[in-house]
Design a protein around this motif. Structure first.
Motif, mmCIF file in Angstrom:
data_model
loop_
_atom_site.group_PDB
_atom_site.id
_atom_site.type_symbol
_atom_site.label_atom_id
_atom_site.label_comp_id
_atom_site.label_asym_id
_atom_site.label_seq_id
_atom_site.Cartn_x
_atom_site.Cartn_y
_atom_site.Cartn_z
ATOM 1 N N ASN A 25 42.375 24.303 1.625
ATOM 2 C CA ASN A 25 42.582 23.437 0.478
ATOM 3 C C ASN A 25 42.993 22.005 0.831
ATOM 4 O OD1 ASN A 25 42.680 22.618 -2.145
ATOM 5 N ND2 ASN A 25 44.649 23.576 -2.579
ATOM 6 N N ASP A 27 42.476 19.476 -0.745
ATOM 7 C CA ASP A 27 42.793 18.726 -1.971
ATOM 8 C C ASP A 27 44.206 18.984 -2.484
ATOM 9 O OD1 ASP A 27 40.217 17.627 -2.030
ATOM 10 O OD2 ASP A 27 39.440 19.346 -3.155
ATOM 11 N N ASN A 31 46.176 17.107 -5.642
ATOM 12 C CA ASN A 31 46.521 17.868 -6.840
ATOM 13 C C ASN A 31 48.022 17.828 -7.114
ATOM 14 O OD1 ASN A 31 43.860 18.529 -7.430
ATOM 15 N ND2 ASN A 31 43.916 20.352 -6.153
ATOM 16 N N ALA A 34 48.653 14.484 -8.640
ATOM 17 C CA ALA A 34 48.185 14.447 -10.030
ATOM 18 C C ALA A 34 49.170 15.160 -10.959
ATOM 19 C CB ALA A 34 46.795 15.071 -10.142
ATOM 20 N N ASP A 133 45.776 25.499 -6.747
ATOM 21 C CA ASP A 133 45.062 24.450 -6.017
ATOM 22 C C ASP A 133 45.957 23.258 -5.668
ATOM 23 O OD1 ASP A 133 45.208 23.236 -8.516
ATOM 24 O OD2 ASP A 133 43.052 22.875 -8.679
ATOM 25 N N ALA A 134 47.240 23.376 -5.979
ATOM 26 C CA ALA A 134 48.240 22.393 -5.546
ATOM 27 C C ALA A 134 49.142 23.036 -4.492
ATOM 28 C CB ALA A 134 49.043 21.885 -6.740
ATOM 29 N N SER A 166 45.120 26.260 -12.391
ATOM 30 C CA SER A 166 44.590 25.167 -11.581
ATOM 31 C C SER A 166 45.239 23.880 -12.080
ATOM 32 C CB SER A 166 43.073 25.070 -11.729
ATOM 33 O OG SER A 166 42.739 24.620 -13.024
ATOM 34 N N THR A 167 45.127 22.832 -11.295
ATOM 35 C CA THR A 167 45.655 21.535 -11.719
ATOM 36 C C THR A 167 44.977 21.120 -13.014
ATOM 37 O OG1 THR A 167 46.089 20.938 -9.418
ATOM 38 C CG2 THR A 167 45.968 19.136 -11.007
ATOM 39 N N LYS A 168 43.676 21.314 -13.094
ATOM 40 C CA LYS A 168 42.933 20.958 -14.311
ATOM 41 C C LYS A 168 43.488 21.701 -15.527
ATOM 42 C CE LYS A 168 38.275 20.874 -16.224
ATOM 43 N NZ LYS A 168 36.898 21.277 -16.062
#
Length: 171
Positions: A25, A27, A31, A34, A133-134, A166-168
């Motif tokens: 990961n 990203d 994340n 964010a 995902d963070a 998820s971050t989203k």
């Protein structure tokens, strides 16, 4: 007042060392940044203080990563074990005194300190969300970082310890 807290665990420079092995990961830091930029509630930063190595106090690796440079935590403390509930501060009492019932977790390592903190939080009755995902981790023995990452998601979700987001989802 919000009943949610964002807890960022061990987002430290020492995990950038190649000595940890292959991570997953790439990203995760973006994340985390964010999440942090969008977060409006209480914020807790937790740092791992190892007795030796790159995460030991006084070492550059013990410092938080640049993504946390502008963070204004409501609480910041160190721990020497996996769970943030067993650190220099009584985290459970701090959360209880503020009426916090939901914990949002992100940080390093997915299958170590993040998972352990999520399990303890779940056992204590908190509504736990892990923003998978963070987080990131490293391969161990014959398991890849991605396998451990997915195993953590399965353990937490199927064990009833936490919801995996998820971050989203959170933004």
């Amino acid at each position: 007042m919000t009943n949610k807290v964002l807890i960022l665990i061990d987002v430290q420079r020492g995990f950038d060392s190649p000595a940890w092995g292959t991570r997953n990961n790439p990203d995760a830091e973006a994340n985390i940044a964010a999440l942090l930029a969008a977060w409006t509630g209480p914020l807790v930063l937790v740092r791992h203080d190892s007795s030796k190595g790159s995460l030991s106090p006084g070492q550059d690796g013990n410092r938080f990563k640049p993504e946390l440079a502008d963070a204004a935590p409501d609480l910041m403390f160190a721990k020497k074990v996996n769970s943030a509930f067993h650190g220099e501060v009584d985290l459970h009492a701090w959360l209880t005194n503020r009426g916090i019932t939901e914990i949002v977790l992100a940080g390093i390592q997915t299958n170590m300190c993040v998972e352990t903190t999520a399990r303890v939080a779940g056992n204590l009755g908190y509504d736990v969300k892990v923003v998978l995902d963070a987080t990131f981790t490293f391969g161990i023995e014959d398991l890849t970082a991605d396998q451990l990452y997915q195993a953590t998601a399965t353990n937490l979700r199927s064990g009833g310890f936490a919801e995996i987001k998820s971050t989203k989802d959170y933004l």
